[in-house]
Design a protein around this motif. Structure first.
Motif, mmCIF file in Angstrom:
data_model
loop_
_atom_site.group_PDB
_atom_site.id
_atom_site.type_symbol
_atom_site.label_atom_id
_atom_site.label_comp_id
_atom_site.label_asym_id
_atom_site.label_seq_id
_atom_site.Cartn_x
_atom_site.Cartn_y
_atom_site.Cartn_z
ATOM 1 N N CYS A 135 0.805 -1.229 0.000
ATOM 2 C CA CYS A 135 0.000 0.000 0.000
ATOM 3 C C CYS A 135 0.835 1.276 0.000
ATOM 4 O O CYS A 135 0.385 2.308 -0.490
ATOM 5 N N VAL B 118 -1.735 5.414 5.314
ATOM 6 C CA VAL B 118 -2.283 4.207 5.933
ATOM 7 C C VAL B 118 -2.418 4.426 7.439
ATOM 8 O O VAL B 118 -1.480 4.877 8.107
ATOM 9 N N LEU C 164 -6.377 -2.969 -3.218
ATOM 10 C CA LEU C 164 -5.330 -3.082 -2.206
ATOM 11 C C LEU C 164 -4.810 -4.514 -2.093
ATOM 12 O O LEU C 164 -3.608 -4.738 -1.895
ATOM 13 N N ILE D 258 -6.292 4.903 4.062
ATOM 14 C CA ILE D 258 -6.488 3.450 4.036
ATOM 15 C C ILE D 258 -6.440 2.939 5.471
ATOM 16 O O ILE D 258 -5.449 3.162 6.182
#
Length: 419
Positions: free
Chosen positions: A100, A165, A249, A200
């Protein structure tokens, strides 16, 4: 029957009577999760030909492809990748994060410092190990508040335009804090998305699978990862990990597991396919056995005056039962007793050692059929204050009871329990 044996019978009977309602509540979760798994098998039309092996590149391995679909259904995700080539939970989480993140991005752990083995994955700038930091990916951590709850002001102030993230560790790890329930994770997702709509949300789901009747993707998590030698492998998976969540993802993580352009399209399953399917089928039941064992252990040790976390009456969202001891000696005796109660390597006496990936000497009891398989009964502890042992797993409730009895006897022999 000796006096201590008679006392044990009283302790055990009182624990089961006291925690009876909690023990029965686990059965309802098992039934819901068992149906969920079977419905996923049925939806994807699993057949015995899916258990056949493949070689080389593993092109057109239909068993592998359908297993990914089954996992996606079970976890309420768009897609999943399930592979025996992932050697541990740390490896699987690392693949998800590297998939990611890109140089210049930022990773934010919102639930405090992650589990010890991830510290080397995060690394330090210029460490030369290929860690996230070595690749120019910054990592921030927002400590939890003293009561184990989220510091949302701290999260808001830590977010920058580079934050990509947001990582949540569902299980307590080596911390004396509550693990986070799926409902709490759902609330975290909503709050994070209000702060960073395109962020994310990644969840380390290790130890949590099937302990509740929902999983993090069902409450909005973008990506989760876990180990097959923990809950979802059902005690049969010989190795492996899974990643599930948004399809884009999962694909990025698959590129990290293999290579860009290859992803999840190849990979011989090395004769593991049948055990991965059958382990997943058994997982709801066996996780329930382990959770019951943890409830029982808490109920017994609370009678004996030890602090436990969670307590027997608390809601469960992972396998881990933490027990606090007054010193290193009873902590070590407890872990050694769990080893004595094993079917495998019961004659081995574990001692603290400097284990790779950990910052303090660690003692581990692991008399398991699958090396490191923590759905099987195991226990471990860093030798540091406060002296806390972390017991997890147990393929059968009866095995956990046997281990708790052994621990009570050994602690009594050393004067830490009055018989």
């Amino acid at each position: 029957m000796t006096g201590l044996e008679a006392q044990w019978e009283r302790w055990a009977a009182k624990a089961e009577e006291t925690a009876g309602e909690r023990l029965r509540s686990v059965d309802a979760i098992v039934e819901k999760n068992q149906e969920k798994v079977i419905r996923a098998f049925q939806k994807q039309k699993v057949s015995d030909y899916h258990f056949a092996g493949s070689t080389g590149y593993g092109y057109n391995d239909r068993g592998r492809e359908v297993l990914d679909l089954v996992y996606a259904d079970v976890f309420g995700a768009e897609a999943a990748i399930v592979r025996p080539h992932l050697v541990s939970g740390t490896h699987t989480i690392s693949a998800a994060l590297f998939g990611c993140l890109r140089p210049g991005d930022e990773l934010l752990f919102v639930t405090g410092s992650p589990y010890d083995t991830l510290h080397k994955v995060i690394g330090k700038p210029g460490d030369g190990t290929g860690s996230l930091s070595d690749w120019g990916i910054a990592c921030k951590t927002v400590p939890l508040q003293n009561d184990g709850s989220m510091d949302w002001d701290g999260v808001a102030s830590a977010v920058s335009e580079k934050t990509k993230v947001f990582a949540i560790q569902r299980s307590r790890g080596y911390d004396w804090r509550p693990s986070f329930t799926v409902a709490q994770i759902g609330d975290m997702v909503r709050r994070i998305k209000s702060i960073s709509p395109h962020g994310i949300v990644f969840v380390d789901n290790c130890y949590g699978e099937f302990t509740e009747d929902k999983e993090p993707p069902e409450v909005g998590a973008d990506l989760i990862a876990g180990s097959l030698i923990k809950n979802p492998g059902g005690g049969l998976a010989p190795s492996g990990g899974y990643i599930a969540g948004r399809a884009d993802l999962v694909e990025l993580a698959a590129y990290r597991i293999t290579a860009p352009g290859i992803g999840g399209e190849v990979g011989a399953m090395l004769g593991t396919t049948r055990s991965l399917y059958q382990g997943l089928f058994l997982a709801p039941l066996l996780v329930g056995q382990a959770v019951k064992g943890s409830i029982f252990a808490a109920a017994v040790f609370e009678q004996l005056g030890f602090e436990t976390h969670p307590r027997w009456q608390d809601e469960r969202t992972d396998l881990i039962q933490a027990i606090r001891f007054p010193a290193a000696e009873p902590l070590i005796a407890f872990v050694q007793a769990v080893q004595k109660a094993a079917a495998v390597d019961a004659h081995v006496v574990p001692e603290p050692w400097d284990m790779p990936g950990y910052e303090h000497p660690v003692i581990m009891a692991a008399g398991t059929f699958i090396q490191g398989g923590s759905l099987e009964l195991s226990a471990d502890a860093p030798i540091r204050e406060p002296y806390i042992a972390y017991m997890q797993g147990g393929l059968t409730y009866a095995h956990v009871k046997l281990a708790v009895r052994q621990a009570c006897f050994d602690l009594a022999a050393k004067g830490y329990v009055k018989g």
